[in-house]
Scaffold this motif. Structure first.
Motif, short mmCIF file in Angstrom:
data_model
loop_
_atom_site.label_atom_id
_atom_site.label_comp_id
_atom_site.label_asym_id
_atom_site.label_seq_id
_atom_site.Cartn_x
_atom_site.Cartn_y
_atom_site.Cartn_z
N VAL A 74 0.88 -1.18 0.00
CA VAL A 74 0.00 0.00 0.00
C VAL A 74 0.91 1.22 0.00
N SER A 75 0.84 1.97 -1.08
CA SER A 75 1.79 3.06 -1.33
C SER A 75 1.02 4.33 -1.65
N PRO A 76 1.41 5.47 -1.09
CA PRO A 76 0.54 6.65 -1.17
C PRO A 76 0.61 7.47 -2.43
N LEU A 77 1.70 7.39 -3.19
CA LEU A 77 1.86 8.33 -4.30
C LEU A 77 2.31 7.62 -5.57
N LEU A 78 1.84 8.14 -6.70
CA LEU A 78 2.20 7.56 -7.99
C LEU A 78 3.71 7.62 -8.22
N ALA A 79 4.34 8.73 -7.82
CA ALA A 79 5.79 8.84 -8.01
C ALA A 79 6.51 7.73 -7.26
N LEU A 80 6.05 7.45 -6.04
CA LEU A 80 6.65 6.39 -5.25
C LEU A 80 6.45 5.04 -5.94
N MET A 81 5.25 4.81 -6.49
CA MET A 81 4.98 3.55 -7.18
C MET A 81 5.90 3.36 -8.37
N ARG A 82 6.08 4.42 -9.16
CA ARG A 82 6.93 4.29 -10.35
C ARG A 82 8.35 3.91 -9.97
N ASN A 83 8.89 4.56 -8.93
CA ASN A 83 10.24 4.24 -8.49
C ASN A 83 10.34 2.81 -7.98
N GLN A 84 9.29 2.35 -7.27
CA GLN A 84 9.34 1.02 -6.69
C GLN A 84 9.25 -0.07 -7.75
N VAL A 85 8.46 0.16 -8.79
CA VAL A 85 8.38 -0.82 -9.87
C VAL A 85 9.76 -1.01 -10.51
#
Length: 696
Positions: A74-85
Motif C-alpha cells: 500500500v503506497s501513497p503516491l504515484l511517483a513512489l509507485m513508479r520508483n518502486q516498480v
C-alpha cells in the motif's frame, strides 16, 4: 532453508537490487528474518534512503522462492509507485500497480496477479475502498498474499503530518489476513506518539519488532536565514541559486507562491519549473524527469512533490516559508543528500507563514452539526448518492465532503458502493476529544517550527528530538554548530526586480460556464450550462490573497477596518486596467454592494469611473453575504438575495457596450456570476468583472 542459507540468499538479492558492494544492515536483516523465517510483523522507522524498500523487495523474493503468494504494498503516491516498480525489477521481482493513472491496464494486472506472474502489487490506499476492487479483487488478494507492506505508514496515524483517512482501512485489511501472513510497516517520519498510534492502527502486538535507527543524514547542512520582505527572499534565491551544488527543490507554502517564484527565476535566466497540486499529470512527470536528469536547476514546488521522489544526488532544498511542523519539514529536506557528501538546506521564513497555517487549519474536520447533516442526507435518501448529488444537500465543499465520507466509512457509518455512498445505519459518535487533541498537537507543532528558527543550539538535533530519535546529538554541520552562515546581502537591483515581478498586477478571473448540479433540491431551478447571453467575460483581479506579492498587501487591506481604497492599491488597479486586452472598452461602472467593506468598494468604483471617464451606473444589491462552504448552497443563497434595482437596469440597457463590475474580492465566484447573469438579463451587452483580490 536454514538461517545461514536464508541470509546468503538475501545478500545475493540485495546485491542485484543495490549493486555488487551492497551489504545488509543489521536491522535490514533482522526485519527480513522476522518476516520470512518467523512470519511476524515489524515497524521500521529509518531515515529516507536507508533502504526500507530493500527489506520488502528482498523479503518478497525469498517468500516467493518458498512458494508464498504475492506481496501487496500500500503506497501513497504515484511517483513512489513508479520508483518502486523500477527498483523491484532490479531485484528480479515483477511488480505491477493499480492506480488512477493506469485504468486501461487494470484487467491485465488482475489476470497477472491471478496467474502468479506478478510478485508485487502496489495499490493506493484509496483503491482499498473502490467497490469493484474491494469486493472482487481484494478478497482473493487477502487470501493469497504472501506479505503485506504499508509504506509511509505515518499516514495511518491521526498524529502523522500527512494523515489520510483511507489508510485507516488497513486495520480491517490486516484483521482479515490469514494467520501467518507477515506485515511490514515503514516510515522515515514518526515520533514516539506516531509510532504508538501506527502500532495500534495496524494491530501490531507488543512483541512486534519496532526497528528505529538514527535519522541524521551526515550530508545535510542546515541553516535559517531571515530576510525582511518577500521580494528580498526572491532576490536572494536568484542571486545565490548558482552557489548551490547540482539541482534541487525550492519549496513554497502555496500554489500561487510556487508559480510566482518559478516565473521570476525564469525571468532571471534559470531553468526551473513549477510543480504543484494544480500541475497537470503529464507536466508533473516531465518535471520529475527533468529534475532527475539535471535538465533543470530546481523544481519550485509545493508539498505535492514529497514522499516517493527519489533522486540520490539532489544537492539542495530551500524553503520559502516554513512548513507548519518540524516533522513535515524533516520529511521534505530528507529528499536531499542521499548519495552526495554535502547537501545544503536553507529555510527562509516569511511573516505571512502563520496566516497560511491558519488557512490550512480552517480545513480541519468539520463540526459535529455538519457531519450529522451528511449522515441525515444519506439516511433520508434511501439509496446510494454520489458525492456530486450529495453536495447540494450539505454545506461542505467537495474536498472536505469527500474527507468526511472517508472518515465515516472507516468508522463504519457509511459505505462506498457502486453509484456513490450509502448509510449503514450503524450508530456513530463524533469524537470531539480526538479532534481537539489533534488541533492541540498541530498548534504545538507550529510553535515548535518557530522555535526551530530561533534556536541557538544544533538545528539537526532540534529536529531529531522532535522525532524522538534516541540517537539525537549535535551534528557539527549546521549554521549554529559551525558559525558559518549564508549572507543576507541582496543587491538593490535584485530586490527591485523581484518587487517589479511581485507587484506586476493582474490575474485572470475565468467565467463560470456551468451551474452546480442538484440546485432543484435547494428550490432553485438552474441546471446545465449557463446561457451564453448570461455569462460574463474573463475578468481581472489585482492579485491573489495567497500569493507573496500583492497577496501580502491585500491581506493588510482586508484585515484593517473598512476605509477608502489606499492609493498604492488603486494605482496598481489602474495598471491592471491599462494592460487589459479587452475587445471592447467598458462604457460604464457598476459596483456590488458590500456589507462589510462599503467604503472600500464604493471608493474603488467611483475612482475607477472618474479616472476612466465612465458613468457610475449604480450598485447591485446583495443582501447579507454569509459564508457558504460549497457552490450549490452559495448559489442558492445568492439567487434569493442578489437584485438589480430598476434604475440600474434602465441605465445598463441604455449604454452601448460592456460594463465593468467592481467588487472587493472573489471567493467562490458565484456572486459575480449571478450579478453578471442578472445584468445581462437587464440588457447589459457584456459584463467585465474586476476585483481587488481572488482567493483561487
Amino acid at each position: 532453508m536454514d538461517e545461514q542459507a536464508l541470509r546468503t540468499t538475501a545478500e545475493e538479492r540485495l546485491r542485484a537490487l543495490a549493486g555488487p558492494e551492497a551489504r545488509l544492515r543489521d536491522d535490514q536483516w533482522t526485519a527480513i528474518r522476522g518476516l520470512v523465517a518467523d512470519r511476524g510483523r515489524a515497524l521500521v522507522v529509518q531515515r529516507t534512503g536507508w533502504g526500507k524498500s530493500a527489506v520488502y523487495f528482498v523479503a518478497t523474493a525469498l517468500l516467493r522462492e518458498l512458494g508464498e503468494g504475492p506481496t501487496v504494498i500500500v503506497s501513497p503516491l504515484l511517483a513512489l509507485m513508479r520508483n518502486q516498480v523500477d527498483a523491484a525489477a532490479r531485484a528480479g521481482v515483477h511488480a505491477a500497480t493499480i492506480n488512477s493513472a493506469n485504468l486501461q491496464e487494470w484487467d491485465e494486472v488482475h489476470e497477472a496477479v491471478a496467474d502468479g506472474t506478478v510478485d508485487v502489487l502496489l495499490v493506493s490506499p484509496e483503491r482499498l475502498n473502490n467497490p469493484d476492487f474491494r469486493d472482487t479483487v481484494l478478497p482473493k488478494l487477502t487470501a493469497s498474499a504472501g506479505l503485506l507492506v504499508v509504506d509511509e505508514a505515518h499516514c495511518i496515524s491521526d498524529w502523522g503530518h500527512d494523515f489520510r483517512p483511507d489508510y485507516r482501512r488497513l486495520r480491517t485489511l490486516i484483521a482479515e489476513l490469514p494467520e501467518g501472513v507477515p506485515v511490514l510497516a515503514t516510515t522515515a517520519t514518526a515520533n514516539d506518539r506516531v509510532v504508538r498510534d501506527v502500532a495500534q492502527q495496524l494491530g501490531l502486538s507488543d512483541e512486534s519488532m519496532v526497528l528505529r535507527g538514527a535519522l541524521d543524514r551526515e550530508s545535510l547542512r542546515l541553516g535559517v536565514l531571515r530576510l525582511p520582505t518577500a521580494q528580498a527572499r526572491l532576490a536572494w534565491i536568484a542571486e545565490n541559486l548558482d552557489r548551490f551544488t547540482g539541482s534541487g527543490i525550492i519549496y513554497t507554502l502555496t500554489v500561487a507562491a510556487a508559480e510566482e517564484l518559478a516565473a521570476f527565476l525564469r525571468d532571471r535566466g534559470f531553468e526551473v519549473a513549477a510543480y504543484t497540486g494544480k500541475t497537470e499529470q503529464a507536466d508533473r512527470l516531465q518535471a520529475e524527469e527533468d529534475l532527475l536528469n539535471n535538465r533543470v536547476k530546481a523544481l519550485v514546488a509545493t508539498s505535492a512533490l514529497g514522499m516517493g521522489f527519489d533522486k540520490p544526488d539532489l544537492g539542495f532544498v530551500v524553503h520559502v516559508g516554513a512548513p507548519q511542523s518540524p516533522i513535515s519539514y524533516y520529511q521534505q529536506i530528507g529528499r536531499a543528500g542521499r548519495g552526495v557528501n554535502r547537501a545544503d538546506v536553507v529555510l527562509l521564513p516569511g511573516r505571512e507563514d502563520r496566516d497560511i497555517w491558519s488557512y490550512f487549519a480552517s480545513l480541519a474536520f468539520p463540526a459535529e452539526r455538519v457531519v450529522r447533516e451528511v449522515l441525515a442526507a444519506l439516511d433520508s435518501a434511501g439509496q446510494a448518492l454520489s458525492t456530486q448529488r450529495l453536495e447540494p444537500l450539505v454545506d461542505l465543499a467537495r474536498g472536505r465532503l469527500e474527507m468526511v465520507l472517508k472518515v465515516l466509512d472507516v468508522d463504519g457509518a457509511v459505505r462506498r458502493v457502486r453509484g456513490g455512498w450509502e448509510s449503514t445505519g450503524q450508530p456513530w459518535e463524533y469524537d470531539a476529544e480526538r479532534y481537539e487533541r489533534i488541533a492541540t498537537a498541530r498548534d504545538s507543532e507550529q510553535r515548535a517550527i518557530e522555535a526551530y528558527q530561533e534556536t541557538e543550539g544544533c538545528r539537526m538535533e532540534f529536529l531529531l528530538r522532535q522525532l524522538d530519535d534516541p540517537h539525537a546529538a549535535a551534528c557539527g554541520r549546521c549554521d549554529n554548530c559551525t558559525g558559518e552562515r549564508w549572507s543576507d546581502a541582496v543587491s538593490g537591483a535584485g530586490v527591485e526586480a523581484a518587487r517589479e515581478r511581485l507587484r506586476r498586477p493582474g490575474v485572470d478571473l475565468p467565467p463560470k460556464k456551468q451551474w452546480p448540479t442538484g440546485m432543484s433540491t435547494l428550490g432553485v431551478k438552474l441546471s446545465g450550462k449557463i446561457k451564453p447571453g448570461q455569462v460574463s467575460e474573463t475578468g481581472r483581479a489585482l492579485g491573489r490573497l495567497t500569493d507573496i506579492g500583492w497577496g501580502n498587501r491585500l491581506r493588510e487591506v482586508f484585515a484593517a477596518p473598512d476605509a477608502p481604497i489606499p492609493d498604492d492599491v488603486f494605482d496598481a488597479c489602474v495598471k491592471v486596467l491599462s494592460a487589459w486586452d479587452w475587445e471592447r472598452r467598458p462604457v460604464g461602472v457598476v459596483t456590488i454592494a458590500s456589507g462589510s467593506r462599503p467604503q472600500l468598494v464604493s471608493s474603488f468604483g467611483s475612482r475607477i469611473a472618474a479616472i476612466g471617464r465612465l458613468p457610475l451606473l449604480g450598485e447591485v444589491r446583495t443582501g447579507e453575504r454569509a459564508p457558504r462552504a460549497n457552490s450549490a448552497h452559495r448559489l442558492a443563497q445568492l439567487w434569493g438575495s442578489v437584485r438589480v434595482p430598476d434604475d440600474l437596469a434602465a441605465r445598463v440597457s441604455e449604454v452601448e457596450g460592456p460594463v465593468l463590475v467592481i467588487d472587493d474580492r472573489v471567493d467562490t465566484g458565484w456572486t459575480m456570476t449571478v450579478a453578471a447573469a442578472m445584468l445581462r438579463d437587464a440588457g447589459a451587452e457584456g459584463v467585465m468583472p474586476f476585483a481587488l483580490a481572488t482567493t483561487s
